[in-house]
Each structure stands twice: as structure tokens, then as C-alpha cells.
Design an enzyme around this catalytic site. Structure first.
Site, PDB file in Angstrom:
ATOM      1  N   SER A 716       0.805  -1.217   0.000  1.00  0.00           N
ATOM      2  CA  SER A 716       0.000   0.000   0.000  1.00  0.00           C
ATOM      3  C   SER A 716       0.844   1.276   0.000  1.00  0.00           C
ATOM      4  O   SER A 716       0.313   2.373  -0.105  1.00  0.00           O
ATOM      5  CB  SER A 716      -0.956   0.011   1.181  1.00  0.00           C
ATOM      6  N   LYS A 759      -6.222   3.888   8.756  1.00  0.00           N
ATOM      7  CA  LYS A 759      -5.342   4.837   8.072  1.00  0.00           C
ATOM      8  C   LYS A 759      -5.951   6.242   8.080  1.00  0.00           C
ATOM      9  O   LYS A 759      -5.266   7.224   8.367  1.00  0.00           O
ATOM     10  CB  LYS A 759      -5.097   4.389   6.637  1.00  0.00           C
TER      11      LYS A 759
END
Ligand code: ADP
Length: 829
Positions: A716, A759
Site C-alpha cells: 500500500s 489509516k
């Protein structure tokens, strides 16, 4: 010379009555006076003859013989009446039917005979005294009794050194033999001792040996005394060796018996001492107590039978035997485990909802699922096949405490066991009792703690189960969790099936990624997402502060934490998705105040942001706040870790070199590959970015991911690395208030990633304004608390160009020349 006495216990004559014996005694004297018959001029004796199949009286010996047959009795009678001797013979072949004189062994014995007497069974017996060996010469008559002619066989009387030695050896052998052989009276040895004739000694020995028919014939025909004695000695030594062996075996058996008797005796003594000391027969008492406990305990048949059987075994052992401890522990285990004890479920849904609400802020999904679970139980009370719940979330997100609340709501016991680091199947299922120090596995140990068969049983950290050569613990765990199997869970130690079917199992994990798939399959996952700051503050106020104040001994409402103080604790003293550290830090503040109070000092009633620093010392975390300025070569990524989300700056530095790529920081393989992919994308599109393709050949690239304590991996960070790289090569600064996440393909597509909620929350915590997110991750935003979403600008993207547009600023004019200078080699370098 001492005669060989006939006395009461000569064994073969069981049938002799007292009267007969008296008669025999009186006859003995008479027998000795019967003279040997005189030979005629040819040296022959004419005598009545007795023929017996296999018994004879040897010279110099006195004893009774059974006289079978009328002829034998008549011969004996005639000789006795006339006061003469008889000749006694044996048969050569015992197998022969209707033997005649031709079958008689030609060497016999001349003997004096007493008048025969009738035995109770119509047989005849007579006492005989052997005199000398004779050889059959002629049969003169056979009826009414045989009369024969025999020749006496002369016998020498050697008296040399060898004979004396032989005699000594024979006597000492005989002494031992008589001592060991109970069937031979000691008098036989005394008699032998007083014999100076080797031949007689030999005959005495032979009779003591009960010779076989063959041996008897051999002895009869051996007229040389030395030879005969040697042969007799050899036989006796063999017999002695046998006797000694028997004796040894006997005494070994005897020793064993003696030892047992001794132990029994000592044990008896011990009992006596104990009862003297007032301890009673403690062992029997203990066994009885144990037995009573088993009888009284509410055990099902199988464990009960097993326990009683083991008590039976125990009672056979002396109290100090090493197995005693092992057996006792085992029996205690059977007694201590819950087999039937059960708490009654409180299936009141309103009550359950209230308990969950009282103890927990938020967590709507989890609470809802639990209420459904209870509802199903109400409708289907008989063993509902409900899935095992698996709580997944970062530490401190309330998994354990929710489990406890479920137990409270249902009125069940709550137990938990951690599976972190369990690598061995035996830790779940126990060790067999043959192992020293064996115990049941963790499951049964925990059941013992629960004390009921239907606790809420939390299996913590199933994502940290190990497995190696010692067997796969997850296989055992499957059996524990499978409703088809767990009604008869087998523990190696217990050996009796144990019913786990009424247990409500809940497992917990920090991440789904490492849960063995077979296990994950059986479970229904309930996620415990981290909390945002506002939620943390609420939880702190409602739950953590009151609890910590109480634990520190402070009065309710005695102190007050301001919002700013709590915010500061959250931001600078904790870095977590849950509230575990928050609670700990609040606890520390409370204890410091409690101490001031206890010392009678003044203490602040209001805990402000400022006083937090006083109580807790310097902050542990600085807001990563990312870069305060827009910089070249630094982009802010978002990472997911087990403790929640993190902001993750990625730095890129270009140096003159040969086109090498170096990546540092605690990063894994997948992330290295993302870096390669990002670089390849950049090289492929260098024209678009206005980067000279040659620069890649003479530039070394160093990518670094700081905040290295937490290992990071996963694809990611692809987008972030690509942006940092492009920024470095193009000298376009990255906007400092933008954070991004997403995987990239070589063709610049942005792919979705995991952990979006964490996140985004991390970005929010760190004061980021804009979050760039893969388009396909937009659906995950539903899980992000509104308050966070309102404060952020979320930009969904599909391609890297879109990211560049948002994240990169145009190249400042001043940088143009500098960049050129940086990478263009000077002519003289
Ligand atoms: P986990 O098992 O997920 O690691 P815990 O259940 O041990 O976390 O939670 C840590 C502490 O935080 C506990 O004291 C718990 O009461 C508190 N806590 C966590 N989440 C909540 C919540 N939603 N409401 C109230 N307290 C909470």
C-alpha cells in the site's frame, strides 16, 4: 561299626503300623546274627532265591523290601526258618512280560532275611540285611520257591593314597548331599563315616542316590571298590549340583518372600507408630476420604468409574511409592474439573442490552451480534449450533472487556486463556500421563478454573498460534471449537472424553491475516475498529477515569480532567488504536494525586494539559505532524499496523552514482518490490515528467522510511513511494498536508488497500487535511467516524496522474538551475 538303623521315618513304608515297626525292630537284632552261608568245595552257595523287578538290598545295608509273588515269600520263609541267607536278584529288562530265569540280571546279593509278614494289601514284606555280591551260576529248582547256586564275588580292600583321597572326597560330598537332601536321613552319612571299606561306602552312596535301574545294574556288576566309589561319587556330585541349584532358586524365592514379609512387618509397625502418635491409619483414612469424595462428587459414570479404579490402584501402593503422587494428582483432577456444574443462563435481552451498554461505549456491531446470539438461545435452548465469535481488533479496543460483559449479561462464569506462542499440540490437549510432570492441556486447566461446564471461554491471540514439529495446535483447537466434536473433547492426560459443548467460546485476534484458515472458517468475525480521539475522550470520561480513580482510592468527582488534558494524553503519551495505554496513563495521574493526598499535601482538583506534563514527564510521542513545509522528495503515506494506523513519511534522496536503488527502514519484501515498480513507472514515463532518461544511469537512489521501530510491509506504500520519487526527480515539492495510500501497477493504476479506517483515523490524528485514497476503497469510508470524515478532504483516485495532480506542486523557478547542477557531472570531476 554302627549299623544302618532302620527307624520310624524311612519313607517308602507309609503303610507300616506301629506294631509292625516294633516287630521289625526286634527282628533287626536277629538278622545281624544270621551267619553268611558257607560255600561248598566248588566255592558255590546253594540258596533260596528272591527275584524282584528293580529293587535290591546292597551289601551291608539293612532295609525292608516288598516281596511280590508267592515264590519270593516262600523262599524268604524257608531261609528265615532255616536261619540261612537268600540270594536276591533283579530283572535285566523291566519291559519284558512274563520274565523267566533267563531274564534275571546275573549279579545279585546274598542277604539275611527275617520272616516275611503280610502287608495290608496281601503283599509280603521282609526285612533284609545285605551281605555280599554273588554271581548266579545254576538254577536248581523253581517251585515251590527257587533254589539257586551262586558264587560269592570277592572284593578287595584297597588302602592306598588315592583310595584315601577318594574316600575323603566322597565323604565330604556326601555330607553336603545329606545336608541338602531332606529325603536322606543324616544317619546315612554317619554310617558312611564309620565305614572303612570303599565298596561299602560306594554302596551306601548309591542307595542314598535312588539309582535308576540301569545304574543299579552297573553298580551291582562293578566289583572293583575304587571304580564303584568313583562312579558313585560322580553321580552324587551331579545330584549335589542339582540340589544346590534347587537350593539357590529356593533361597531366592525365600528371600523375595522374606523381603515382602519384612515390608509388611515394617508397614504394620509404621501403622502402630502412627496410631500411637494419634495419626490413625492415615493412609487407609486418606484413601477412604478420597473414595468418599468421589462418591459424593456429582460425577458422571465414566469419570466416576475411572476415579474409583485409580483409587483402587492407589490403595495397593505403600504411601511412599513414587506413583502415589501421580495417581493422586490424576484423581484430584477428575474431582476438580466441572462435570455437571452449570450456571443458569439469564436470557433476558433487555438486561443483556443494559449490561453491554453500561460497560461499553460504542461498538454497535459487536453489541448487536451478541444480542442476536442471546436471542437465538432463547428460541432454541437445546444446544444451538451457533458460530464461534471471533473478535478482531487492535489491543485495547475492548475485546476482552466485552467478553466479560457477555458473561455478566448471561450470568455465566468468564475465563480466558492466551494462545499466543502456543506451538505444541500438547499445550492444548495435555501430555500423556507417562510423561513426568504431565498435566492436562490449557483448555481443561481453564475449565477447572471456570468451575462450571458452561462458561464464556475466551481464547486470546489465536492469530499468534505457532506450529512446528511438535504437532499443530490449531488441529486440536479445531476439535475444541467444533460443535460436532467438542462434546467429547479428548485430552491426553485425562483420557476420559470431556464435554465442551455447553461452553460459549469467543476467540480474539489482532489481525485476521495470520489466523489458520481452517479455524477462521469456523468463526464469525466481529471487527473492533480503533477509536477516534473524540471516542477515546468519551470512553475515558465515562469508564476509564471513574475506574482508575476508584482503584487509586480517590473519591468520585474528587478530580476533574479537562478535555485539553485528555487530548494531550491521547496525542503525546499514547499512540494506539485502542485505549489501553490511555487508561494506564490516566491511572498514573490518579496514583500520583492519590499519593499527594495520602501525604496530606495539596493536590490539584483540575488536571489540565499543563499538569499532565508535570505528572507524566516528557511526552513519549511527538505529533509526526508530517512536514510542516512543502518539501521535495518527501511524501506522507499511511500505514496499517496491529496497533492501528500510522502516518509514514517516505524520503527519497538522489546522489550521483550508477543507477543503484537502495531502500532502508524496517520494510519487507513486498514494499521493496513496490519501490521497484514505482521506479519503473517513473522511468517509463520520464518524458512526461521532463526527466532525462540518462539520469537514471548516473544517479543512485536511496529510499528511506523513517519511524523504523514498527516493521512495515505490504504494497500500500506504492503510491507514496512513486510520488516521493517523482518529486525528487522533478524537483516538484509535495504538499505537506496531503497523505496517501494505494498500490500501483506498472502502468500507473491505483489499486485498493486494506485498513482504510485505521489509516484515515491516523491521518486525522496527525492533522492531515487531504487523504488520497484508491477509488475502490471508498466503500470502506462508511466505517470511519463522521467527525473524522468531516475534518478531512478525501480524494478518491484511479490513476497515479490524479495523485500527482493533487499531491505535487509545480516546480519552483529557483530549483530549475539547481537541479541541473546537481546531476550534471562537472567536466573535471
Ligand atoms: P482488548 O481485549 O481488545 O485488548 P480490553 O478489553 O482489554 O482490550 O480493553 C482495554 C481497556 O479499555 C479495558 O479496561 C476496557 O474496559 C476499556 N475499553 C475498551 N473499549 C471500551 C469501550 N468501547 N467502552 C468502554 N471501555 C472500553
Amino acid at each position: 561299626m554302627t549299623p544302618f538303623h532302620l527307624h520310624d521315618d524311612i519313607p517308602p513304608w507309609e503303610d507300616l503300623s506301629e506294631e509292625l515297626l516294633d516287630a521289625i525292630q526286634s527282628q533287626t537284632e536277629w538278622l545281624y546274627h544270621v551267619p553268611n552261608s558257607d560255600p561248598d568245595k566248588d566255592g558255590l552257595l546253594t540258596l533260596p532265591a528272591i527275584v524282584l523287578p528293580d529293587t535290591i538290598i546292597l551289601p551291608q545295608l539293612l532295609g525292608p523290601l516288598m516281596l511280590s509273588g508267592e515264590e519270593n515269600a516262600a523262599a524268604a520263609r524257608a531261609a528265615a526258618e532255616a536261619g540261612t541267607t537268600v540270594a536276591v536278584f533283579i530283572l535285566q529288562d523291566l519291559e519284558k512280560e512274563n520274565p523267566t530265569w533267563g531274564d534275571v540280571f546275573p549279579i545279585g546279593v546274598e542277604a539275611a532275611v527275617a520272616p516275611p509278614y503280610t502287608m495290608p494289601n496281601d503283599a509280603y514284606a521282609a526285612l533284609l540285611h545285605g551281605r555280599r555280591r554273588v554271581e548266579l551260576v545254576n538254577i536248581l529248582q523253581t517251585q515251590p520257591y527257587p533254589i539257586v547256586q551262586v558264587r560269592p564275588l570277592a572284593e578287595t580292600q584297597p588302602d592306598d593314597e588315592e583310595s584315601r583321597a577318594l574316600r575323603q572326597l566322597a565323604l565330604s560330598t556326601m555330607e553336603q548331599f545329606v545336608e541338602l537332601n531332606e529325603a536322606v536321613p543324616e544317619e546315612v552319612y554317619l554310617y558312611a563315616l564309620n565305614t572303612d571299606s570303599l565298596g561299602w561306602l560306594a554302596d551306601t552312596m548309591v542307595m542314598a542316590l535312588s539309582p535308576t535301574h540301569e545304574q543299579l545294574m552297573a553298580f551291582l556288576s562293578t566289583t572293583d571298590p575304587k571304580q564303584r566309589l568313583s562312579a558313585a561319587l560322580k553321580h552324587m556330585q551331579e545330584a549335589l549340583a542339582r540340589l544346590e541349584l534347587e537350593d539357590e532358586i529356593h533361597s531366592r524365592v525365600q528371600n523375595e518372600m522374606d523381603r515382602n514379609q519384612r515390608e509388611a512387618y515394617l508397614r504394620e509397625q509404621m501403622r502402630a507408630i502412627q496410631s500411637e502418635l494419634g495419626e490413625g491409619d492415615f493412609w487407609t483414612q486418606e484413601i477412604n476420604e478420597l473414595r468418599q469424595r468421589v462418591e459424593k462428587a456429582n460425577l458422571p459414570d465414566e469419570p466416576k468409574a475411572r476415579a474409583l479404579k485409580e483409587i483402587g490402584r492407589l490403595s495397593q501402593l505403600p504411601p511412599m511409592a513414587p506413583e502415589v503422587g501421580i495417581l493422586r494428582t490424576y484423581i484430584e483432577w477428575i474431582l476438580d474439573l466441572p462435570w455437571t456444574e452449570e450456571t443458569e443462563d439469564n436470557l433476558d435481552l433487555a438486561h443483556a442490552a443494559q449490561v453491554l451498554e453500561e460497560h461499553h461505549y460504542g461498538l454497535p456491531k459487536a453489541k448487536e451480534r451478541i444480542l442476536e446470539y442471546i436471542a437465538v438461545r432463547t428460541l432454541k435452548p437445546k444446544r444451538p449450533r451457533q458460530p464461534i465469535l471471533c473478535f478482531v481488533g487492535a489491543p485495547g479496543t475492548g475485546k476482552t472487556s466485552l467478553g466479560k460483559s457477555i458473561a455478566e449479561a448471561l450470568g455465566r462464569k468468564f475465563v480466558r486463556v492466551s494462545l499466543g506462542g502456543v506451538r505444541d499440540e500438547a499445550e492444548i490437549r495435555g501430555h500423556r500421563r507417562t510423561y513426568i510432570g504431565a498435566l492436562p492441556g490449557r483448555i481443561l486447566q481453564t475449565m477447572k478454573r471456570a468451575g462450571t461446564i458452561n462458561p464464556v471461554f475466551m481464547l486470546d491471540e489465536i492469530d499468534k498460534l505457532g506450529n512446528d514439529f511438535r504437532g499443530d495446535p490449531s488441529a486440536a483447537l479445531l476439535e475444541v471449537l467444533d460443535p460436532e466434536q467438542n462434546y467429547a473433547f479428548s485430552d491426553h492426560y485425562l483420557e476420559i472424553p470431556y464435554d465442551l459443548s455447553k461452553v460459549m467460546f469467543i476467540t480474539t485476534a489482532n489481525t485476521l491475516a495470520t489466523i489458520p484458515p481452517a479455524l477462521l472458517d469456523r468463526m464469525e468475525v466481529i471487527e473492533f475498529p480503533g477509536y477516534v480521539e473524540e471516542e477515546k475522550l468519551l470512553i475515558a470520561r465515562r469508564f476509564l477515569i471513574p475506574r482508575q480513580m476508584e482503584e487509586s482510592g480517590l473519591e468520585p468527582e474528587e478530580i476533574h480532567f479537562t478535555d485539553a488534558a485528555l487530548q494531550r494524553i491521547v496525542r503525546e503519551y499514547t499512540n494506539e488504536a485502542g485505549v489501553r495505554n490511555l487508561e494506564r496513563e490516566i491511572g498514573r495521574v490518579c496514583r500520583k494525586i492519590a499519593r499527594l493526598k495520602a501525604e496530606g499535601k495539596r493536590f490539584p482538583k483540575r488536571i489540565t494539559a499543563k499538569s499532565v506534563a508535570r505528572f507524566l514527564g516528557p511526552p513519549l510521542y511527538f505529533d509526526m505532524e508530517t512536514e510542516k513545509e512543502d518539501e521535495v522528495g518527501v511524501a506522507t503515506g499511511l500505514a496499517w499496523t496491529v496497533t492501528g494506523g500510522e502516518v509514514m513519511p517516505v524520503e527519497v534522496l538522489l546522489m550521483e552514482g550508477k543507477g543503484n536503488l537502495r531502500i532502508t527502514g524496517q520494510i519487507g519484501e513486498v514494499m521493496q518490490e513496490s519501490a521497484q515498480a514505482a521506479l519503473s513507472y517513473l522511468r517509463a514515463h520520464c518524458d512526461e515528467f521532463g526527466v532525462d532518461a540518462e539520469r537514471f544511469e548516473n544517479t543512485d537512489i536511496h529510499i528511506h522510511v523513517p519511524e523504523g521501530a514498527v516493521p512495515k510491509d505490504g504494497p500500500s506504500a506504492g503510491v507514496t513511494m512513486a510520488i516521493a520519487l517523482i518529486s525528487a526527480f522533478t524537483q516538484r515539492p509535495v504538499r505537506h498536508e496531503v497523505a496517501m495510500t494505494g498500490e500501483i501497477t506498472l502502468r500507473g493504476k491505483v489499486l485498493p488497500v486494506g485498513g482504510v479506517r485505521e489509516k484515515v483515523l491516523a491521518a486525522h490524528r496527525h492533522g492531515i487535511k487531504t487523504v488520497i485514497l484508491p477509488e475502490q476503497n471508498q466503500k470502506d469510508l462508511a466505517e470511519v467516524p463522521k467527525s473524522a470524515l468531516q475534518a478531512l478532504r478525501i480524494i478518491p483516485v484511479q490513476r497515479l496522474d490524479e495523485v500527482i495532480k493533487v499531491a505535487l506542486l509545480p516546480r519552483p523557478a529557483a530549483a530549475e538551475n539547481k537541479a541541473a547542477a546537481e546531476v550534471t557531472p562537472t567536466p573535471d570531476s
